[in-house]
Motif scaffolding. Structure first.
Motif, mmCIF file in Angstrom:
data_model
loop_
_atom_site.group_PDB
_atom_site.id
_atom_site.type_symbol
_atom_site.label_atom_id
_atom_site.label_comp_id
_atom_site.label_asym_id
_atom_site.label_seq_id
_atom_site.Cartn_x
_atom_site.Cartn_y
_atom_site.Cartn_z
ATOM 1 N N MET A 50 0.830 -1.201 0.000
ATOM 2 C CA MET A 50 0.000 0.000 0.000
ATOM 3 C C MET A 50 0.863 1.249 0.000
ATOM 4 N N ALA A 51 1.974 1.230 0.736
ATOM 5 C CA ALA A 51 2.878 2.387 0.776
ATOM 6 C C ALA A 51 3.434 2.685 -0.611
ATOM 7 N N VAL A 52 3.737 1.645 -1.388
ATOM 8 C CA VAL A 52 4.251 1.835 -2.753
ATOM 9 C C VAL A 52 3.197 2.531 -3.614
ATOM 10 N N TRP A 53 1.955 2.053 -3.541
ATOM 11 C CA TRP A 53 0.885 2.652 -4.338
ATOM 12 C C TRP A 53 0.572 4.076 -3.873
ATOM 13 N N ALA A 54 0.567 4.294 -2.575
ATOM 14 C CA ALA A 54 0.316 5.639 -2.042
ATOM 15 C C ALA A 54 1.405 6.608 -2.492
ATOM 16 N N ARG A 55 2.656 6.160 -2.508
ATOM 17 C CA ARG A 55 3.766 6.998 -2.968
ATOM 18 C C ARG A 55 3.588 7.355 -4.447
ATOM 19 N N ARG A 56 3.159 6.393 -5.257
ATOM 20 C CA ARG A 56 2.899 6.676 -6.682
ATOM 21 C C ARG A 56 1.825 7.753 -6.818
ATOM 22 N N ALA A 57 0.786 7.639 -5.996
ATOM 23 C CA ALA A 57 -0.301 8.621 -6.052
ATOM 24 C C ALA A 57 0.199 10.000 -5.638
ATOM 25 N N TYR A 58 1.035 10.056 -4.609
ATOM 26 C CA TYR A 58 1.595 11.336 -4.166
ATOM 27 C C TYR A 58 2.462 11.953 -5.270
ATOM 28 N N GLU A 59 3.281 11.141 -5.886
ATOM 29 C CA GLU A 59 4.146 11.648 -6.962
ATOM 30 C C GLU A 59 3.320 12.160 -8.142
ATOM 31 N N ALA A 60 2.231 11.462 -8.486
ATOM 32 C CA ALA A 60 1.343 11.925 -9.547
ATOM 33 C C ALA A 60 0.698 13.254 -9.167
ATOM 34 N N GLY A 61 0.276 13.372 -7.920
ATOM 35 C CA GLY A 61 -0.317 14.626 -7.456
ATOM 36 C C GLY A 61 0.682 15.782 -7.503
ATOM 37 N N ARG A 62 1.907 15.524 -7.141
ATOM 38 C CA ARG A 62 2.953 16.571 -7.202
ATOM 39 C C ARG A 62 3.207 16.989 -8.635
ATOM 40 N N ARG A 63 3.268 16.009 -9.551
ATOM 41 C CA ARG A 63 3.498 16.343 -10.971
ATOM 42 C C ARG A 63 2.356 17.180 -11.517
ATOM 43 N N ALA A 64 1.137 16.926 -11.016
ATOM 44 C CA ALA A 64 -0.036 17.682 -11.472
ATOM 45 C C ALA A 64 -0.041 19.103 -10.915
ATOM 46 N N GLY A 65 0.762 19.329 -9.882
ATOM 47 C CA GLY A 65 0.818 20.666 -9.293
ATOM 48 C C GLY A 65 -0.382 20.996 -8.435
ATOM 49 N N LYS A 66 -1.073 19.972 -7.942
ATOM 50 C CA LYS A 66 -2.274 20.205 -7.155
ATOM 51 C C LYS A 66 -2.160 19.500 -5.835
#
Length: 107
Positions: free
Chosen positions: A91-107
């Motif tokens: 779950m931590a791996v998937w959550a980290r991917r989601a965080y990185e996607a959110g950062r790339r989106a700038g939101k």
């Protein structure tokens, strides 16, 4: 899904904030939206870089039919692999991917 369970699932990422959003809940880490709970389902943020990982894991993208034009609309949120619900490290791996996607989106 209650807030305690959400916090437990995201422990590997860190403390998350939870706010009402879209008639469901928005889940934030470090000011970045990482997931939503919609109709009782937890969906993680993804983007062009991370969506192939979600698709390869058999996850489903959130889509809906637009009320004005009747066309299918794809949103940047994906289901979580079932195995991640029972494995905090996964779950931590998937959550980290989601965080990185959110950062790339700038939101």
């Amino acid at each position: 899904m209650d807030n305690e369970r959400i916090a437990e699932l995201f422990e590997g990422l860190g403390p998350v904030g939870i706010r009402k959003l879209f008639g469901g809940k928005g889940i934030y880490f470090d000011g970045v939206i990482v997931a939503i709970v919609l109709r009782g389902e937890l969906l993680l943020k993804a983007d062009a870089e991370s969506a192939p990982d979600f698709e390869a894991a058999g996850c489903r993208q959130w889509t809906y039919t637009g009320s004005r034009h009747g066309k299918l609309v794809s949103m940047p949120y994906w289901s979580i692999p079932d195995s991640a619900f029972d494995d905090p490290d996964e779950m931590a791996v998937w959550a980290r991917r989601a965080y990185e996607a959110g950062r790339r989106a700038g939101k």
